[in-house]
Scaffold this motif. Structure first.
Motif, PDB file in Angstrom:
ATOM      1  N   ALA A   1     -19.199  -0.754  15.095  1.00 28.40           N
ATOM      2  CA  ALA A   1     -18.509  -1.646  16.033  1.00 28.40           C
ATOM      3  C   ALA A   1     -19.491  -2.629  16.672  1.00 28.40           C
ATOM      4  O   ALA A   1     -19.181  -3.811  16.850  1.00 28.40           O
ATOM      5  CB  ALA A   1     -17.792  -0.836  17.104  1.00 28.40           C
ATOM      6  N   LYS A   2     -20.681  -2.150  16.982  1.00 31.54           N
ATOM      7  CA  LYS A   2     -21.720  -3.030  17.546  1.00 31.54           C
ATOM      8  C   LYS A   2     -22.164  -4.058  16.509  1.00 31.54           C
ATOM      9  O   LYS A   2     -22.247  -5.245  16.805  1.00 31.54           O
ATOM     10  CB  LYS A   2     -22.916  -2.201  18.011  1.00 31.54           C
ATOM     11  CG  LYS A   2     -24.119  -3.024  18.460  1.00 31.54           C
ATOM     12  CD  LYS A   2     -25.353  -2.184  18.674  1.00 31.54           C
ATOM     13  CE  LYS A   2     -25.847  -1.434  17.489  1.00 31.54           C
ATOM     14  NZ  LYS A   2     -26.699  -2.106  16.535  1.00 31.54           N
ATOM     15  N   ASP A   3     -22.440  -3.586  15.297  1.00 29.03           N
ATOM     16  CA  ASP A   3     -22.930  -4.488  14.251  1.00 29.03           C
ATOM     17  C   ASP A   3     -21.906  -5.560  13.870  1.00 29.03           C
ATOM     18  O   ASP A   3     -22.278  -6.656  13.463  1.00 29.03           O
ATOM     19  CB  ASP A   3     -23.341  -3.696  13.002  1.00 29.03           C
ATOM     20  CG  ASP A   3     -24.612  -2.886  13.229  1.00 29.03           C
ATOM     21  OD1 ASP A   3     -25.287  -3.074  14.266  1.00 29.03           O
ATOM     22  OD2 ASP A   3     -24.929  -2.035  12.366  1.00 29.03           O
ATOM     23  N   CYS A   4     -20.630  -5.237  14.005  1.00 28.77           N
ATOM     24  CA  CYS A   4     -19.564  -6.214  13.720  1.00 28.77           C
ATOM     25  C   CYS A   4     -19.248  -7.076  14.945  1.00 28.77           C
ATOM     26  O   CYS A   4     -18.314  -7.882  14.908  1.00 28.77           O
ATOM     27  CB  CYS A   4     -18.303  -5.483  13.261  1.00 28.77           C
ATOM     28  SG  CYS A   4     -18.453  -4.717  11.640  1.00 28.77           S
ATOM     29  N   HIS A   5     -19.991  -6.882  16.023  1.00 23.94           N
ATOM     30  CA  HIS A   5     -19.835  -7.648  17.264  1.00 23.94           C
ATOM     31  C   HIS A   5     -18.487  -7.409  17.940  1.00 23.94           C
ATOM     32  O   HIS A   5     -17.966  -8.284  18.632  1.00 23.94           O
ATOM     33  CB  HIS A   5     -20.066  -9.147  17.029  1.00 23.94           C
ATOM     34  CG  HIS A   5     -21.383  -9.424  16.384  1.00 23.94           C
ATOM     35  ND1 HIS A   5     -22.592  -9.307  17.037  1.00 23.94           N
ATOM     36  CD2 HIS A   5     -21.686  -9.784  15.113  1.00 23.94           C
ATOM     37  CE1 HIS A   5     -23.561  -9.587  16.212  1.00 23.94           C
ATOM     38  NE2 HIS A   5     -23.053  -9.887  15.026  1.00 23.94           N
TER      39      HIS A   5
END
Length: 126
Positions: A84-88
């Protein structure tokens, strides 16, 4: 202890689950409704449910299996949070805070598993 709700490991995982439900899921887009969003919610539910089921088992070895499953679910939550973080979908500050809660839950659960393992070790009397 009256119920699994008294276990610190369940309380910590339950708090994590609520944070995920209230602070994370709404930020994940509908295009991820049946993928990341659903998997994250299932993993969060599984973490608490496995602790509850383990508590309800009669034999330690049977219970431990469910505590290990809960530990796996907490690891899965962490992986989904990274995604979720990496996909912003979530900001780094929110990720770091929930990541910390997840790691804390893992540590508490590991401590409980260690406690039960020591408590149930056969005596080595000669």
């Amino acid at each position: 202890m009256d119920t699994f709700e008294d276990l610190k490991c369940w309380q910590s995982a339950y708090s994590l689950k609520n944070r995920i439900r209230l602070e994370i899921l709404s930020r994940i887009p509908d295009s991820e409704k049946y993928d990341l969003k659903a998997q994250l919610l299932r993993a969060a539910r599984s973490a608490t449910a496995n602790i509850a089921e383990g508590w309800g088992r009669f034999h330690f070895l049977d219970s431990r299996k469910f505590y290990y499953n809960s530990r796996g679910s907490l690891g899965e939550i962490l992986d989904h949070l990274i995604e979720a973080k990496d996909c912003h979908y979530i900001e780094i500050d929110l990720f770091s805070s929930v990541q910390n809660d997840c790691i804390t839950s893992l540590k508490i659960l590991n401590g409980y598993i260690r406690y039960l393992t020591e408590k149930n070790k056969p005596s080595s009397k000669i």
